[in-house]
Design a protein around this motif. Sequence first.
Motif, PDB file in Angstrom:
ATOM      1  N   LEU A  11     -36.033 -69.492  72.831  1.00  0.00           N
ATOM      2  CA  LEU A  11     -36.197 -70.174  74.132  1.00  0.00           C
ATOM      3  C   LEU A  11     -36.069 -71.693  74.031  1.00  0.00           C
ATOM      4  O   LEU A  11     -36.827 -72.440  74.627  1.00  0.00           O
ATOM      5  CB  LEU A  11     -37.533 -69.790  74.770  1.00  0.00           C
ATOM      6  N   GLY A  12     -35.080 -72.146  73.252  1.00  0.00           N
ATOM      7  CA  GLY A  12     -34.786 -73.572  73.177  1.00  0.00           C
ATOM      8  C   GLY A  12     -35.512 -74.331  72.089  1.00  0.00           C
ATOM      9  O   GLY A  12     -35.321 -75.536  71.957  1.00  0.00           O
ATOM     10  N   MET A  13     -36.334 -73.646  71.289  1.00  0.00           N
ATOM     11  CA  MET A  13     -37.078 -74.317  70.218  1.00  0.00           C
ATOM     12  C   MET A  13     -36.314 -74.196  68.898  1.00  0.00           C
ATOM     13  O   MET A  13     -35.780 -73.138  68.579  1.00  0.00           O
ATOM     14  CB  MET A  13     -38.466 -73.703  70.051  1.00  0.00           C
ATOM     15  N   TYR A  14     -36.266 -75.276  68.120  1.00  0.00           N
ATOM     16  CA  TYR A  14     -35.619 -75.277  66.810  1.00  0.00           C
ATOM     17  C   TYR A  14     -36.674 -75.465  65.729  1.00  0.00           C
ATOM     18  O   TYR A  14     -37.566 -76.295  65.848  1.00  0.00           O
ATOM     19  CB  TYR A  14     -34.586 -76.400  66.699  1.00  0.00           C
ATOM     20  N   GLU A  15     -36.538 -74.685  64.668  1.00  0.00           N
ATOM     21  CA  GLU A  15     -37.407 -74.817  63.502  1.00  0.00           C
ATOM     22  C   GLU A  15     -36.525 -74.819  62.268  1.00  0.00           C
ATOM     23  O   GLU A  15     -35.616 -73.985  62.151  1.00  0.00           O
ATOM     24  CB  GLU A  15     -38.393 -73.649  63.437  1.00  0.00           C
ATOM     25  N   VAL A  20     -39.959 -69.300  52.078  1.00  0.00           N
ATOM     26  CA  VAL A  20     -41.342 -69.015  51.710  1.00  0.00           C
ATOM     27  C   VAL A  20     -42.273 -69.533  52.800  1.00  0.00           C
ATOM     28  O   VAL A  20     -42.209 -70.693  53.186  1.00  0.00           O
ATOM     29  CB  VAL A  20     -41.697 -69.678  50.358  1.00  0.00           C
ATOM     30  N   THR A  21     -43.142 -68.656  53.306  1.00  0.00           N
ATOM     31  CA  THR A  21     -44.087 -69.096  54.332  1.00  0.00           C
ATOM     32  C   THR A  21     -45.490 -69.280  53.786  1.00  0.00           C
ATOM     33  O   THR A  21     -46.248 -70.082  54.293  1.00  0.00           O
ATOM     34  CB  THR A  21     -44.147 -68.093  55.500  1.00  0.00           C
ATOM     35  N   GLY A  28     -56.254 -63.989  46.265  1.00  0.00           N
ATOM     36  CA  GLY A  28     -55.976 -64.051  47.694  1.00  0.00           C
ATOM     37  C   GLY A  28     -56.149 -65.407  48.327  1.00  0.00           C
ATOM     38  O   GLY A  28     -56.004 -65.558  49.539  1.00  0.00           O
ATOM     39  N   ASN A  29     -56.450 -66.423  47.532  1.00  0.00           N
ATOM     40  CA  ASN A  29     -56.591 -67.785  48.059  1.00  0.00           C
ATOM     41  C   ASN A  29     -55.214 -68.381  48.322  1.00  0.00           C
ATOM     42  O   ASN A  29     -54.307 -68.248  47.507  1.00  0.00           O
ATOM     43  CB  ASN A  29     -57.346 -68.681  47.069  1.00  0.00           C
ATOM     44  N   THR A  30     -55.077 -69.053  49.427  1.00  0.00           N
ATOM     45  CA  THR A  30     -53.794 -69.664  49.782  1.00  0.00           C
ATOM     46  C   THR A  30     -53.562 -70.907  48.939  1.00  0.00           C
ATOM     47  O   THR A  30     -54.357 -71.837  48.934  1.00  0.00           O
ATOM     48  CB  THR A  30     -53.762 -70.025  51.277  1.00  0.00           C
ATOM     49  N   VAL A  31     -52.433 -70.899  48.220  1.00  0.00           N
ATOM     50  CA  VAL A  31     -52.038 -72.036  47.398  1.00  0.00           C
ATOM     51  C   VAL A  31     -51.090 -72.932  48.185  1.00  0.00           C
ATOM     52  O   VAL A  31     -51.138 -74.153  48.095  1.00  0.00           O
ATOM     53  CB  VAL A  31     -51.349 -71.547  46.102  1.00  0.00           C
ATOM     54  N   TYR A  32     -50.212 -72.306  48.972  1.00  0.00           N
ATOM     55  CA  TYR A  32     -49.248 -73.048  49.787  1.00  0.00           C
ATOM     56  C   TYR A  32     -49.034 -72.286  51.083  1.00  0.00           C
ATOM     57  O   TYR A  32     -48.955 -71.064  51.091  1.00  0.00           O
ATOM     58  CB  TYR A  32     -47.907 -73.171  49.056  1.00  0.00           C
ATOM     59  N   GLU A  33     -48.958 -73.024  52.190  1.00  0.00           N
ATOM     60  CA  GLU A  33     -48.640 -72.411  53.469  1.00  0.00           C
ATOM     61  C   GLU A  33     -47.696 -73.326  54.224  1.00  0.00           C
ATOM     62  O   GLU A  33     -47.958 -74.523  54.369  1.00  0.00           O
ATOM     63  CB  GLU A  33     -49.900 -72.147  54.293  1.00  0.00           C
ATOM     64  N   TYR A  34     -46.600 -72.757  54.684  1.00  0.00           N
ATOM     65  CA  TYR A  34     -45.596 -73.526  55.430  1.00  0.00           C
ATOM     66  C   TYR A  34     -46.158 -73.915  56.786  1.00  0.00           C
ATOM     67  O   TYR A  34     -46.726 -73.099  57.500  1.00  0.00           O
ATOM     68  CB  TYR A  34     -44.326 -72.691  55.608  1.00  0.00           C
ATOM     69  N   LYS A  35     -46.005 -75.166  57.129  1.00  0.00           N
ATOM     70  CA  LYS A  35     -46.448 -75.662  58.432  1.00  0.00           C
ATOM     71  C   LYS A  35     -45.218 -75.830  59.325  1.00  0.00           C
ATOM     72  O   LYS A  35     -44.311 -76.589  59.007  1.00  0.00           O
ATOM     73  CB  LYS A  35     -47.185 -77.001  58.313  1.00  0.00           C
ATOM     74  N   SER A  36     -45.203 -75.108  60.411  1.00  0.00           N
ATOM     75  CA  SER A  36     -44.080 -75.140  61.335  1.00  0.00           C
ATOM     76  C   SER A  36     -43.990 -76.482  62.041  1.00  0.00           C
ATOM     77  O   SER A  36     -44.999 -77.075  62.400  1.00  0.00           O
ATOM     78  CB  SER A  36     -44.241 -74.018  62.371  1.00  0.00           C
ATOM     79  N   ASP A  37     -42.773 -76.934  62.237  1.00  0.00           N
ATOM     80  CA  ASP A  37     -42.529 -78.172  62.969  1.00  0.00           C
ATOM     81  C   ASP A  37     -41.422 -77.900  63.985  1.00  0.00           C
ATOM     82  O   ASP A  37     -40.294 -78.342  63.837  1.00  0.00           O
ATOM     83  CB  ASP A  37     -42.117 -79.285  62.009  1.00  0.00           C
ATOM     84  N   LYS A  38     -41.758 -77.137  65.026  1.00  0.00           N
ATOM     85  CA  LYS A  38     -40.773 -76.771  66.032  1.00  0.00           C
ATOM     86  C   LYS A  38     -40.515 -77.938  66.980  1.00  0.00           C
ATOM     87  O   LYS A  38     -41.420 -78.714  67.279  1.00  0.00           O
ATOM     88  CB  LYS A  38     -41.267 -75.567  66.843  1.00  0.00           C
TER      89      LYS A  38
END
Length: 70
Positions: A11-15, A20-21, A28-38
Amino acid sequence: MAGYYQIFGNLGMYEVPHTVTRITDSEGNTVYEYKSDKKRILSEETAFIMNRLLMGVVDYGGTGIRASVE
C-alpha cells in the motif's frame, strides 16, 4: 529490482529488503533484531491502482496470461 515492486503490495510503503530479521542464542535471548524503517513512497490509492494494472497483465487478454497462477 523486486524490492521496488513491494511498494504496490504494501500500500505504498517501501522497506529496504533484508534477509535476517532476528538472531537468538541457545537460550532464546535475542542477540539481533532487525528494526523496520518503512517510508511512504506512494499514496494507498496509487498503489491500489498499480496493483490492478499489474494484475491485468495476467488476466484474459493480457500479455502475460501464461504466467497466471490461477
